[in-house]
Scaffold this motif. Structure first.
Motif, PDB file in Angstrom:
ATOM      1  N   ARG A  64       0.845  -1.345  -0.080  1.00  0.00           N
ATOM      2  CA  ARG A  64      -0.103  -0.001   0.134  1.00  0.00           C
ATOM      3  C   ARG A  64       0.512   1.367   0.087  1.00  0.00           C
ATOM      4  O   ARG A  64       0.690   2.273  -0.788  1.00  0.00           O
ATOM      5  CB  ARG A  64      -0.725   0.047   1.227  1.00  0.00           C
ATOM      6  N   LEU A  65       2.028   1.458   0.705  1.00  0.00           N
ATOM      7  CA  LEU A  65       2.729   2.496   0.890  1.00  0.00           C
ATOM      8  C   LEU A  65       3.580   2.629  -0.720  1.00  0.00           C
ATOM      9  O   LEU A  65       3.673   3.818  -0.846  1.00  0.00           O
ATOM     10  CB  LEU A  65       3.832   2.227   1.789  1.00  0.00           C
ATOM     11  N   ALA A  66       3.975   1.423  -1.304  1.00  0.00           N
ATOM     12  CA  ALA A  66       4.339   1.523  -2.468  1.00  0.00           C
ATOM     13  C   ALA A  66       3.553   2.632  -3.499  1.00  0.00           C
ATOM     14  O   ALA A  66       4.058   2.960  -4.516  1.00  0.00           O
ATOM     15  CB  ALA A  66       4.815   0.313  -2.990  1.00  0.00           C
ATOM     16  N   ASN A  67       2.165   2.235  -3.008  1.00  0.00           N
ATOM     17  CA  ASN A  67       1.345   2.689  -4.189  1.00  0.00           C
ATOM     18  C   ASN A  67       1.360   4.512  -4.067  1.00  0.00           C
ATOM     19  O   ASN A  67       0.939   5.060  -5.044  1.00  0.00           O
ATOM     20  CB  ASN A  67      -0.117   2.269  -3.989  1.00  0.00           C
ATOM     21  N   GLY A  68       1.820   4.970  -2.924  1.00  0.00           N
ATOM     22  CA  GLY A  68       1.996   6.383  -2.652  1.00  0.00           C
ATOM     23  C   GLY A  68       0.588   6.801  -2.366  1.00  0.00           C
ATOM     24  O   GLY A  68       0.724   8.272  -2.421  1.00  0.00           O
ATOM     25  N   PHE A  69      -0.422   6.412  -2.123  1.00  0.00           N
ATOM     26  CA  PHE A  69      -1.717   7.007  -2.003  1.00  0.00           C
ATOM     27  C   PHE A  69      -1.952   7.120  -0.403  1.00  0.00           C
ATOM     28  O   PHE A  69      -2.129   6.211   0.391  1.00  0.00           O
ATOM     29  CB  PHE A  69      -2.800   6.202  -2.706  1.00  0.00           C
ATOM     30  N   ARG A  70      -1.778   8.387   0.135  1.00  0.00           N
ATOM     31  CA  ARG A  70      -2.178   8.854   1.498  1.00  0.00           C
ATOM     32  C   ARG A  70      -1.550   7.854   2.444  1.00  0.00           C
ATOM     33  O   ARG A  70      -2.051   7.356   3.403  1.00  0.00           O
ATOM     34  CB  ARG A  70      -3.734   8.813   1.776  1.00  0.00           C
ATOM     35  N   PRO A  71      -0.077   7.909   2.520  1.00  0.00           N
ATOM     36  CA  PRO A  71       0.894   7.187   3.318  1.00  0.00           C
ATOM     37  C   PRO A  71       0.619   7.510   4.780  1.00  0.00           C
ATOM     38  O   PRO A  71       0.808   6.474   5.807  1.00  0.00           O
ATOM     39  CB  PRO A  71       2.116   7.348   2.796  1.00  0.00           C
ATOM     40  N   LEU A  72       0.727   8.804   5.082  1.00  0.00           N
ATOM     41  CA  LEU A  72       0.299   9.181   6.701  1.00  0.00           C
ATOM     42  C   LEU A  72      -1.087   8.711   7.121  1.00  0.00           C
ATOM     43  O   LEU A  72      -0.814   8.191   8.364  1.00  0.00           O
ATOM     44  CB  LEU A  72       0.614  10.725   6.454  1.00  0.00           C
ATOM     45  N   LEU A  73      -1.888   8.686   6.390  1.00  0.00           N
ATOM     46  CA  LEU A  73      -3.294   8.152   6.887  1.00  0.00           C
ATOM     47  C   LEU A  73      -2.884   6.619   7.043  1.00  0.00           C
ATOM     48  O   LEU A  73      -3.753   6.239   8.051  1.00  0.00           O
ATOM     49  CB  LEU A  73      -4.165   8.450   5.679  1.00  0.00           C
ATOM     50  N   ARG A  74      -2.545   5.886   6.096  1.00  0.00           N
ATOM     51  CA  ARG A  74      -2.200   4.594   6.298  1.00  0.00           C
ATOM     52  C   ARG A  74      -1.570   4.206   7.503  1.00  0.00           C
ATOM     53  O   ARG A  74      -1.801   3.429   8.174  1.00  0.00           O
ATOM     54  CB  ARG A  74      -1.823   3.941   5.158  1.00  0.00           C
ATOM     55  N   LEU A  75      -0.351   4.883   7.852  1.00  0.00           N
ATOM     56  CA  LEU A  75       0.356   4.583   8.871  1.00  0.00           C
ATOM     57  C   LEU A  75      -0.320   4.970  10.466  1.00  0.00           C
ATOM     58  O   LEU A  75      -0.309   4.308  11.261  1.00  0.00           O
ATOM     59  CB  LEU A  75       1.570   5.422   8.928  1.00  0.00           C
ATOM     60  N   SER A  76      -1.041   6.064  10.121  1.00  0.00           N
ATOM     61  CA  SER A  76      -1.933   6.255  11.290  1.00  0.00           C
ATOM     62  C   SER A  76      -2.929   5.071  11.838  1.00  0.00           C
ATOM     63  O   SER A  76      -3.028   4.887  13.076  1.00  0.00           O
ATOM     64  CB  SER A  76      -2.698   7.857  11.336  1.00  0.00           C
ATOM     65  N   TYR A  77      -3.490   4.618  10.854  1.00  0.00           N
ATOM     66  CA  TYR A  77      -4.568   3.397  11.043  1.00  0.00           C
ATOM     67  C   TYR A  77      -3.733   2.174  11.644  1.00  0.00           C
ATOM     68  O   TYR A  77      -4.113   1.492  12.533  1.00  0.00           O
ATOM     69  CB  TYR A  77      -5.225   3.081   9.693  1.00  0.00           C
ATOM     70  N   ALA A 231       2.989  16.781  -9.703  1.00  0.00           N
ATOM     71  CA  ALA A 231       3.365  16.110 -10.820  1.00  0.00           C
ATOM     72  C   ALA A 231       3.795  14.420 -10.264  1.00  0.00           C
ATOM     73  O   ALA A 231       3.792  13.542 -11.000  1.00  0.00           O
ATOM     74  CB  ALA A 231       4.848  16.673 -11.167  1.00  0.00           C
ATOM     75  N   LEU A 232       4.394  14.521  -9.135  1.00  0.00           N
ATOM     76  CA  LEU A 232       4.906  12.990  -8.473  1.00  0.00           C
ATOM     77  C   LEU A 232       3.535  12.461  -8.218  1.00  0.00           C
ATOM     78  O   LEU A 232       3.592  11.008  -8.671  1.00  0.00           O
ATOM     79  CB  LEU A 232       5.591  13.306  -7.347  1.00  0.00           C
ATOM     80  N   ARG A 239      -3.705   5.298  -7.829  1.00  0.00           N
ATOM     81  CA  ARG A 239      -5.036   5.276  -7.202  1.00  0.00           C
ATOM     82  C   ARG A 239      -5.570   6.663  -7.519  1.00  0.00           C
ATOM     83  O   ARG A 239      -6.746   6.955  -7.777  1.00  0.00           O
ATOM     84  CB  ARG A 239      -4.497   5.087  -5.488  1.00  0.00           C
ATOM     85  N   LEU A 240      -4.874   7.851  -7.457  1.00  0.00           N
ATOM     86  CA  LEU A 240      -4.906   9.214  -7.963  1.00  0.00           C
ATOM     87  C   LEU A 240      -5.546   9.206  -9.098  1.00  0.00           C
ATOM     88  O   LEU A 240      -6.780   9.883  -9.404  1.00  0.00           O
ATOM     89  CB  LEU A 240      -3.894  10.105  -7.676  1.00  0.00           C
ATOM     90  N   ARG A 241      -5.115   8.413 -10.215  1.00  0.00           N
ATOM     91  CA  ARG A 241      -5.404   8.413 -11.732  1.00  0.00           C
ATOM     92  C   ARG A 241      -6.991   7.688 -11.779  1.00  0.00           C
ATOM     93  O   ARG A 241      -7.696   8.058 -12.408  1.00  0.00           O
ATOM     94  CB  ARG A 241      -4.445   7.863 -12.272  1.00  0.00           C
ATOM     95  N   GLU A 242      -7.028   6.617 -10.942  1.00  0.00           N
ATOM     96  CA  GLU A 242      -8.163   5.768 -10.793  1.00  0.00           C
ATOM     97  C   GLU A 242      -9.223   6.900 -10.306  1.00  0.00           C
ATOM     98  O   GLU A 242     -10.579   6.712 -10.836  1.00  0.00           O
ATOM     99  CB  GLU A 242      -8.269   4.630  -9.920  1.00  0.00           C
ATOM    100  N   LEU A 243      -8.994   7.649  -9.410  1.00  0.00           N
ATOM    101  CA  LEU A 243     -10.147   8.574  -8.921  1.00  0.00           C
ATOM    102  C   LEU A 243     -10.387   9.470  -9.821  1.00  0.00           C
ATOM    103  O   LEU A 243     -11.608   9.918  -9.874  1.00  0.00           O
ATOM    104  CB  LEU A 243      -9.517   9.164  -7.527  1.00  0.00           C
ATOM    105  N   ALA A 244      -9.519   9.979 -10.183  1.00  0.00           N
ATOM    106  CA  ALA A 244      -9.807  11.033 -11.649  1.00  0.00           C
ATOM    107  C   ALA A 244     -10.559  10.461 -12.924  1.00  0.00           C
ATOM    108  O   ALA A 244     -11.651  10.997 -13.114  1.00  0.00           O
ATOM    109  CB  ALA A 244      -8.415  11.672 -12.335  1.00  0.00           C
TER     110      ALA A 244
END
Length: 469
Positions: A64-77, A231-232, A239-244
């Motif tokens: 999940r972290l490798a995906n780069g989508f909201r890592p701080l949120l995931r680590l908080s969980y 850009a990054l 995941r961000l592109r999927e949401l778009a």
């Protein structure tokens, strides 16, 4: 004598020292939102937290972290799971702690900008006691917005400290770097934080003596960081592109803009209409586009008109529009009238209203009405927190606000079934099916409720055998 220099004992409602003010604000948060701790996981929490294997860490987390989508949120969980297991109360306690920290950050920010202890205290109290915040404070999946907001405030506090008068260049560079780190953390909780340079431009533009050159110098590095971060995220965040793509499938950008023009004023009005709050709101009709657009234009014109006479009013009016711009213009949403995004949008209005309320309270005889106002707001927040803590009540309210929402009726049936109210659950799922008979999840829930009812029905008794004649 300026209000900020009055002795504390002569200022109504103001705690005598800064530590006492901080304790008072924390007490307000606890009194207003503690009722939400009685709740647990519900609807979006299940796929986002409970059923997501990454919450327990391990290989799933690394992927999940490798995906780069909201890592701080995931680590908080993950941290919450390490502390509490899958106890929803623990996750909600973390949300409440984050809210309390955010309130203290608003207070420190207001102390620097308003230069008035009473106004700063009231601004933080008004931020703490906004009933619409229940969607962030009393809902575990609201964590992303809470974390992002705290990060943005810390970035703004570090920015203000960096540009204090008389600060040497080396220390200024340190605080600028800290501001960028806090900004990056906010983006790692929720990508909407990329709006920070726009908020910072507004923050500097309403500062006394601001000039275009000074604003450009102070916003340059955050703007560059935001562009690089965007850009990054786009390059490496699938995941961000999927949401778009999902957003574009809902509506094209121009259609989304029209629908947001109708919905945004309705969302902002929820700040003043706590009786209209709900986890689900009906979509605005097409007839609401023109009135909504006129209302937004009126806000812009009022903000510009007050720019010189009362710049804080300009901040209060424009901050929400700037904060909501990324997600409420060209990007379509499944829910058009929303509450969770209102959390960071309330910062600017809270500062302006805190200053206005402080002026009002300094008149003789206003301390008691001021205390009554804070008590009423705290009671309203406690009511909202208690509603979120009871899923059946939450979704019953949603079906009353949005009676044509199949999702609301589906979730109401699910909550009623979990509470053992089978007859109510059957009626609710029948309503959901009447509104959307083809939804696979609703069909599956209807079958589950029906099977559960059959299992609990008493078996028909066999007729007793008559003795032979």
């Amino acid at each position: 004598m300026p209000a900020a220099r009055l002795p504390a004992s002569r200022i109504p409602l103001l705690p005598a020292t800064e530590p006492m003010a901080a304790v008072a604000l924390l007490a307000l948060c606890l009194a207003a939102w503690a009722a939400g701790l009685a709740g647990g996981f519900q609807y979006d929490d299940l796929p986002n937290i409970v059923l997501d294997p990454a919450t327990a860490g391990g290989e799933a987390l690394r992927e999940r972290l490798a995906n780069g989508f909201r890592p701080l949120l995931r680590l908080s969980y993950v941290a919450d799971h390490a502390l509490w297991g899958f106890d929803g109360t623990g996750f909600l306690a973390t949300n409440l702690a984050l809210h309390a920290a955010t309130v203290l950050a608003v207070w420190r920010l207001a102390l620097g900008r308003l230069a008035d202890p009473l106004a700063a205290f009231l601004a933080a109290a008004l931020f703490a006691l906004q009933p619409a915040h229940a969607a962030v404070v009393s809902f575990a999946s609201g964590r992303s917005t809470g974390l992002m907001t705290l990060g943005l405030l810390l970035a703004l506090l570090a920015h203000d400290h960096a540009w204090r008068e008389g600060l040497v260049r080396a220390r200024r560079a340190v605080f600028e770097a800290l501001s960028l780190v806090a900004f990056a953390l906010a983006v790692s909780a929720k990508e909407v934080a990329l709006v920070y340079p726009l908020l910072l431009t507004l923050w500097e533009a309403i500062r006394p003596g601001s000039t275009a050159g000074r604003i450009a110098r102070r916003v340059a590095w955050p703007a560059f960081a935001a562009l690089a971060g965007a850009a990054l995220l786009w390059a490496f965040g699938s995941r961000l592109r999927e949401l778009a793509g999902y957003s574009l499938a809902l509506a094209d950008p121009l259609e989304a803009l029209a629908r947001h023009a109708a919905a945004l004023p309705l969302s902002l009005a929820l700040w003043l209409r706590p009786w209209a709050l709900s986890v689900e709101h009906p979509a605005p009709s097409a007839n609401a586009v023109l009135p909504g657009a006129l209302a937004l234009a009126g806000l812009l014109l009022a903000a510009l008109a007050l720019r010189r006479r009362w710049p804080l009013a300009t901040l209060g009016l424009l901050w929400p529009l700037a904060m909501l711009a990324p997600t409420h213009t060209l990007i379509a949403r499944l829910d058009w009238v929303v509450e969770k995004p209102l959390y960071p949008a309330w910062i600017g209005p809270a500062l302006a209203l805190g200053a206005l309320l402080a002026t009002w309270l300094r008149r003789p005889g206003r301390a008691v009405p001021g205390l009554v106002l804070l008590a009423a707001l705290a009671a309203t927040c406690a009511w909202r927190a208690a509603t979120w803590a009871d899923p059946a009540a939450l979704w019953r309210e949603a079906t009353e606000r949005a009676p044509l929402s199949a999702r609301a009726w589906h979730n109401r049936a699910l909550a009623e079934s979990a509470a053992g109210r089978d007859a109510d659950a059957r009626r609710s799922i029948d309503m959901a099916l009447a509104l959307d008979a083809d939804a696979p999840r609703t069909q599956a829930l209807a079958l589950a409720i029906s099977l559960a009812a059959d299992d609990e029905a008493p078996s028909p008794s066999l007729p007793s055998r008559s003795p032979p004649p």
